[in-house]
Motif scaffolding. Structure first.
Motif, short mmCIF file in Angstrom:
data_model
loop_
_atom_site.label_atom_id
_atom_site.label_comp_id
_atom_site.label_asym_id
_atom_site.label_seq_id
_atom_site.Cartn_x
_atom_site.Cartn_y
_atom_site.Cartn_z
N PHE A 17 0.80 -1.23 0.00
CA PHE A 17 0.00 0.00 0.00
C PHE A 17 0.83 1.28 0.00
O PHE A 17 0.33 2.34 0.33
CB PHE A 17 -0.99 0.02 1.17
CG PHE A 17 -0.38 -0.29 2.51
CD1 PHE A 17 0.38 0.65 3.19
CD2 PHE A 17 -0.57 -1.52 3.10
CE1 PHE A 17 0.93 0.38 4.42
CE2 PHE A 17 -0.03 -1.81 4.34
CZ PHE A 17 0.73 -0.86 5.00
N ASP A 19 2.11 2.99 -2.60
CA ASP A 19 2.06 3.84 -3.79
C ASP A 19 1.07 4.99 -3.54
O ASP A 19 0.41 5.06 -2.52
CB ASP A 19 1.64 3.03 -5.02
CG ASP A 19 0.23 2.50 -4.87
OD1 ASP A 19 -0.72 3.20 -5.29
OD2 ASP A 19 0.06 1.39 -4.31
N TRP A 21 -1.83 5.62 -4.89
CA TRP A 21 -3.25 5.40 -5.10
C TRP A 21 -3.92 4.41 -4.17
O TRP A 21 -5.11 4.52 -3.88
CB TRP A 21 -3.49 4.96 -6.55
CG TRP A 21 -3.11 6.02 -7.51
CD1 TRP A 21 -2.02 6.04 -8.34
CD2 TRP A 21 -3.78 7.26 -7.73
NE1 TRP A 21 -1.98 7.19 -9.06
CE2 TRP A 21 -3.06 7.96 -8.71
CE3 TRP A 21 -4.94 7.83 -7.20
CZ2 TRP A 21 -3.45 9.22 -9.16
CZ3 TRP A 21 -5.33 9.08 -7.64
CH2 TRP A 21 -4.59 9.76 -8.62
N THR A 22 -3.23 3.41 -3.70
CA THR A 22 -3.87 2.31 -3.00
C THR A 22 -4.63 2.76 -1.75
O THR A 22 -5.78 2.37 -1.55
CB THR A 22 -2.83 1.22 -2.65
OG1 THR A 22 -2.23 0.79 -3.88
CG2 THR A 22 -3.48 0.04 -1.96
N ILE A 25 -7.83 4.57 -2.68
CA ILE A 25 -8.90 3.63 -3.07
C ILE A 25 -9.54 3.06 -1.81
O ILE A 25 -10.78 3.03 -1.69
CB ILE A 25 -8.33 2.51 -3.97
CG1 ILE A 25 -7.88 3.08 -5.32
CG2 ILE A 25 -9.35 1.39 -4.15
CD1 ILE A 25 -7.01 2.14 -6.13
N ILE A 47 -7.91 9.33 -10.65
CA ILE A 47 -7.10 8.15 -10.97
C ILE A 47 -7.47 7.66 -12.38
O ILE A 47 -8.64 7.67 -12.77
CB ILE A 47 -7.31 7.04 -9.92
CG1 ILE A 47 -6.33 5.89 -10.13
CG2 ILE A 47 -8.75 6.58 -9.87
CD1 ILE A 47 -6.33 4.87 -8.98
N THR A 51 -4.59 2.64 -14.00
CA THR A 51 -4.03 2.58 -12.65
C THR A 51 -5.03 1.99 -11.67
O THR A 51 -4.68 1.15 -10.84
CB THR A 51 -3.58 3.98 -12.19
OG1 THR A 51 -2.59 4.47 -13.10
CG2 THR A 51 -3.01 3.96 -10.78
N LEU A 52 -6.28 2.40 -11.78
CA LEU A 52 -7.32 1.87 -10.89
C LEU A 52 -7.47 0.37 -11.09
O LEU A 52 -7.55 -0.40 -10.12
CB LEU A 52 -8.65 2.59 -11.11
CG LEU A 52 -9.81 2.15 -10.24
CD1 LEU A 52 -9.48 2.24 -8.76
CD2 LEU A 52 -11.05 2.98 -10.56
N ASP A 54 -5.18 -1.72 -12.18
CA ASP A 54 -3.99 -2.36 -11.62
C ASP A 54 -4.07 -2.46 -10.10
O ASP A 54 -3.77 -3.50 -9.52
CB ASP A 54 -2.72 -1.59 -12.00
CG ASP A 54 -2.38 -1.69 -13.48
OD1 ASP A 54 -2.96 -2.54 -14.19
OD2 ASP A 54 -1.53 -0.89 -13.94
N ARG A 55 -4.46 -1.38 -9.44
CA ARG A 55 -4.50 -1.38 -7.98
C ARG A 55 -5.61 -2.28 -7.45
O ARG A 55 -5.41 -3.00 -6.47
CB ARG A 55 -4.69 0.04 -7.43
CG ARG A 55 -3.55 1.01 -7.71
CD ARG A 55 -2.17 0.44 -7.43
NE ARG A 55 -1.13 1.41 -7.61
CZ ARG A 55 -0.56 1.74 -8.76
NH1 ARG A 55 -0.95 1.17 -9.88
NH2 ARG A 55 0.40 2.62 -8.81
N MET A 58 -4.43 -5.84 -7.70
CA MET A 58 -3.47 -6.14 -6.65
C MET A 58 -4.18 -6.32 -5.30
O MET A 58 -3.91 -7.26 -4.56
CB MET A 58 -2.42 -5.03 -6.55
CG MET A 58 -1.35 -5.25 -5.49
SD MET A 58 -1.77 -4.67 -3.83
CE MET A 58 -2.03 -2.93 -4.07
N LEU A 59 -5.14 -5.44 -4.98
CA LEU A 59 -5.87 -5.54 -3.71
C LEU A 59 -6.70 -6.82 -3.65
O LEU A 59 -6.84 -7.42 -2.58
CB LEU A 59 -6.74 -4.31 -3.50
CG LEU A 59 -5.97 -3.02 -3.19
CD1 LEU A 59 -6.86 -1.80 -3.35
CD2 LEU A 59 -5.36 -3.08 -1.80
#
Length: 136
Positions: A17, A19, A21-22, A25, A47, A51-52, A54-55, A58-59
């Protein structure tokens, strides 16, 4: 998931977390009840869709979020926090309080920080219960 750069507990957390953006979000999901891709993308920080995506991917892989069908809209999904995600609440609260103390916070956006500063433990307890009831 890629191999971590080190086993340092701070590094391990930041690799998830750390970066730009995470945590924003997660903020939107926790405090603004933005739970769809489109709702999160509408945040004032703007965002990008890539990117959204990607994040969120990942989440989901980190099991901080889960995706479920939106009962109100058959072609849309909603994002829910897992217990692992809800356990990040104190981190976001502490960042908000730190910013309230040391940065020029928009007074219209400072309610959470003020409430948490007044009674951190009570605020975290109440918000954790709300998120558990909503998402689990």
């Amino acid at each position: 998931m890629k191999e971590p750069k080190s086993g340092c507990p701070i590094n391990l957390g930041l690799e998830v977390f750390g970066d730009r953006w995470t945590l924003l979000i997660l903020r939107d999901i926790m405090f603004a009840d933005r739970r769809s891709f489109r709702d999160i993308q509408a945040s004032e920080e703007s965002i990008s869709a890539k990117t959204l995506t990607d994040r969120i991917t990942m989440l989901l892989a980190e099991e901080i979020l889960v995706r479920s069908a939106d009962p109100a809209h058959s072609q849309r999904s909603i994002l829910k926090l897992t217990r692992k995600g809800i356990d990040l609440l104190p981190l976001l609260v502490d960042i908000a309080v730190w910013s309230l103390l040391y940065k020029a916070v928009d007074p219209g956006l400072a309610d959470i920080a003020h409430a948490a500063r007044a009674d951190r433990e009570g605020f975290i307890r109440a918000e954790t219960k709300r998120l558990l009831d909503r998402d689990l």
